[in-house]
Design an enzyme around this catalytic site. Structure first.
Site, short mmCIF file in Angstrom:
data_model
loop_
_atom_site.label_atom_id
_atom_site.label_comp_id
_atom_site.label_asym_id
_atom_site.label_seq_id
_atom_site.Cartn_x
_atom_site.Cartn_y
_atom_site.Cartn_z
N HIS A 1 -2.89 -8.87 12.62
CA HIS A 1 -2.25 -7.71 12.02
C HIS A 1 -1.90 -6.75 13.16
O HIS A 1 -2.73 -6.48 14.03
CB HIS A 1 -3.19 -7.04 11.02
N CYS B 1 -3.54 -3.02 4.40
CA CYS B 1 -2.67 -4.04 5.00
C CYS B 1 -3.13 -5.46 4.72
O CYS B 1 -2.44 -6.42 5.06
CB CYS B 1 -2.58 -3.82 6.51
N GLU C 1 0.85 -1.20 0.00
CA GLU C 1 0.00 0.00 0.00
C GLU C 1 0.88 1.25 0.00
O GLU C 1 0.40 2.35 0.23
CB GLU C 1 -0.98 0.00 1.17
N1 CAA Z 1 1.90 4.91 30.21
C1 CAA Z 1 1.22 3.82 29.79
N2 CAA Z 1 0.19 3.91 28.89
C2 CAA Z 1 -0.14 5.12 28.40
C3 CAA Z 1 0.54 6.29 28.82
C4 CAA Z 1 1.60 6.15 29.78
N3 CAA Z 1 2.30 7.21 30.20
N4 CAA Z 1 0.00 7.34 28.18
C5 CAA Z 1 -0.99 6.83 27.38
N5 CAA Z 1 -1.08 5.51 27.53
C6 CAA Z 1 -1.97 4.58 26.84
C7 CAA Z 1 -3.36 5.09 26.68
O1 CAA Z 1 -4.14 4.87 27.85
C8 CAA Z 1 -3.83 4.26 25.49
O2 CAA Z 1 -4.16 2.97 25.94
P1 CAA Z 1 -5.55 2.28 25.51
O3 CAA Z 1 -5.56 2.23 24.01
O4 CAA Z 1 -5.48 0.94 26.14
O5 CAA Z 1 -6.62 3.17 26.03
C9 CAA Z 1 -2.58 4.13 24.63
O6 CAA Z 1 -1.48 4.45 25.49
C10 CAA Z 1 -2.56 5.09 23.45
O7 CAA Z 1 -2.82 6.36 23.93
P2 CAA Z 1 -3.80 7.35 23.12
O8 CAA Z 1 -5.06 6.62 22.75
O9 CAA Z 1 -3.92 8.61 23.89
O10 CAA Z 1 -2.90 7.56 21.83
P3 CAA Z 1 -3.07 8.53 20.61
O11 CAA Z 1 -4.44 9.10 20.56
O12 CAA Z 1 -1.95 9.49 20.62
O13 CAA Z 1 -2.87 7.57 19.35
C11 CAA Z 1 -3.37 5.80 17.88
C12 CAA Z 1 -3.04 6.19 19.33
C13 CAA Z 1 -4.80 6.26 17.56
C14 CAA Z 1 -3.29 4.31 17.72
C15 CAA Z 1 -2.39 6.50 16.92
O14 CAA Z 1 -1.09 6.04 17.15
C16 CAA Z 1 -2.72 6.32 15.44
O15 CAA Z 1 -3.49 7.06 14.86
N6 CAA Z 1 -2.09 5.29 14.79
C17 CAA Z 1 -2.29 5.01 13.39
C18 CAA Z 1 -3.58 4.27 13.13
C19 CAA Z 1 -3.58 2.85 13.61
O16 CAA Z 1 -2.55 2.22 13.80
N7 CAA Z 1 -4.78 2.28 13.77
C20 CAA Z 1 -4.94 0.90 14.16
C21 CAA Z 1 -6.11 0.24 13.49
S1 CAA Z 1 -6.07 0.49 11.71
C22 CAA Z 1 -5.06 -0.74 11.10
O17 CAA Z 1 -4.75 -1.68 11.77
C23 CAA Z 1 -4.52 -0.60 9.71
C24 CAA Z 1 -3.14 -0.04 9.76
O18 CAA Z 1 -2.18 -0.78 9.78
C25 CAA Z 1 -2.98 1.41 9.81
#
Ligand code: CAA
Length: 389
Positions: free
Chosen positions: A235, A113, A81
């Site tokens: 995945h 993916c 992709e």
């Molecule tokens: N210590 C321990 N844990 C902590 C922490 C700390 N100090 N601070 C935050 N966390 C935890 C949060 O509680 C959260 O845990 P949960 O998910 O269990 O609630 C985790 O860390 C992530 O924190 P946030 O949700 O606040 O993180 P974020 O909003 O900054 O971003 C994300 C997370 C949305 C995954 C982001 O990285 C993102 O957009 N990633 C790309 C999209 C993605 O990977 N999506 C997955 C599904 S899509 C897919 O699978 C296809 C693909 O390959 C893209």
């Protein structure tokens, strides 16, 4: 009983450079616990200026060709992709770099993916038509989000090459498959953008809906019951996503969520993804490699594989591990592919992230950075120039 078909060999390659999440956390002030524990990532593979999906794909496939030769390969399917051309398949460059026979069909497949799983299933269909043939499936991707965006911490890059054939030495792919498609905008990359667009929470929800949908279909098609599986390979856009997905599956099935059992089912599948990052099409197969490399003897045991591609298409299926598989693993080479990467500091990573070739059709050379077996020498007259090192 029909002849078993599946993964006869599996090899992977990743990049020249690696950025530890500690460096990213120091730059953006994030508590490192969010990366190490929250999303479950320790470092990300970063391509050198002269690496891309073709050089990684060729590097992953070269050991497969060295071991098995080229004479039975009449099809190459390249899943990605992070395509480099809207017309020409990246697989044609790999075909040339590896010296595959001209009597061969080569094609590129795309559905986020999920593409490599489509490639694997299509390969099985081709082998079923002629059991003497083998299909080379290559999954290769560079995961790239905007700098300073939430997705940045989940970037990575890698390629997996799988030789698909009859009487496989590693994993027999079983029927049925559980299938699921839903038109959602959780993650996408319009043709005019280098970095993907993503709605983070929507993407997690869409993934969980797909887990549910594939399992529902898998059960309706009379697949194995949940408790038959030795492990589950998901995945892994970030490794904690596998845990979210598996908990969701257990909830959906009404099975008690026992954290130790979850760790046993998933713990050995995340070792490579946690240090490589998201490798999109390659990710679930890096998970499979990590499991096979680390688990106690899995002979005869079915492993559940969940392939998810945003947009979205997903498939759940079983792969049964074949007797004698351990003699065909590439564990030492896999560890070396990870250990050979050179750490890059944040400034160096940012420069590589922002780098792209001018689109003016001029003669642009790439700096010689990779120590891998293949490199992108440059672009001239809008043509990408690859060379073996
Ligand atoms: N210590 C321990 N844990 C902590 C922490 C700390 N100090 N601070 C935050 N966390 C935890 C949060 O509680 C959260 O845990 P949960 O998910 O269990 O609630 C985790 O860390 C992530 O924190 P946030 O949700 O606040 O993180 P974020 O909003 O900054 O971003 C994300 C997370 C949305 C995954 C982001 O990285 C993102 O957009 N990633 C790309 C999209 C993605 O990977 N999506 C997955 C599904 S899509 C897919 O699978 C296809 C693909 O390959 C893209």
């Amino acid at each position: 009983m029909s002849v078993p078909i599946g993964i006869h060999d599996l090899s992977f390659a990743t990049t020249e450079f690696v950025l530890p999440h500690a460096a990213l956390a120091e730059y953006n002030g994030t508590d490192i616990g969010k990366y190490h524990v929250g999303i479950g990532q320790e470092s990300m593979s970063v391509p050198a200026a002269d690496e891309d999906i073709v050089t990684m794909g060729a590097a992953a496939a070269a050991p497969v060709i060295a071991r098995h030769g080229t004479s039975r390969i009449r099809t190459v399917v390249f899943a990605t992709e992070s395509s480099i051309d809207q017309a020409k398949s990246a697989g044609v460059y790999v075909h040339s770099l590896l010296g595959l026979q001209p009597a061969c069909r080569v094609v590129e497949l795309k559905q986020a993916c999920y593409g490599a799983t489509a490639a694997l299933q299509f390969a099985i269909g081709l082998v079923r038509r002629d059991l003497a043939q083998q299909v080379l499936v290559i999954a290769s991707d560079v995961s790239k989000y905007e700098l300073d965006s939430p997705g940045e911490a989940t970037q990575g890059a890698a390629a997996v090459a799988m030789l698909v054939g009859a009487d496989p030495a590693l994993v027999r792919i079983e029927e049925p498959s559980g299938l699921f498609t839903a038109d959602v905008m959780d993650f996408w990359r319009p043709n005019y953008r280098e970095a993907a667009l993503v709605d983070g929470q929507e993407s997690i929800n869409a993934y969980l809906q797909a887990v549910e949908g594939t399992w529902k279909d898998y059960a309706e098609q009379d697949g194995y019951p949940l408790e038959e599986f030795a492990a589950f390979v998901y995945h892994q856009p970030f490794t904690k996503m596998a845990y979210k997905a598996h908990r969701h599956l257990l909830d959906f099935c009404g099975t008690a969520t026992d954290e130790d059992a979850i760790a046993r089912a998933l713990g050995q599948t995340t070792a490579y993804n946690t240090v490589i990052g998201n490798s999109y099409t390659a990710s679930v197969y890096l998970g499979l490699a990590a499991l096979l490399d680390q688990a106690d003897d899995l002979t005869g045991r079915p492993v559940g594989l969940l392939s998810y591609g945003s947009g979205s298409v997903a498939e759940f299926f079983a792969g049964t591990v074949v007797a004698g598989y351990r003699g065909h693993l590439r564990t030492a080479a896999n560890h070396e592919a990870i250990a050979r990467r050179t750490p890059v500091d944040y400034v160096g990573y940012r420069a590589l992230h922002e780098r792209s070739f001018p689109a003016d059709g001029g003669d642009h050379r790439a700096p010689a950075q990779t120590t891998g077996p293949f490199r992108l020498a440059g672009i001239s007259g809008h043509k990408r120039l690859y060379e073996a090192r």
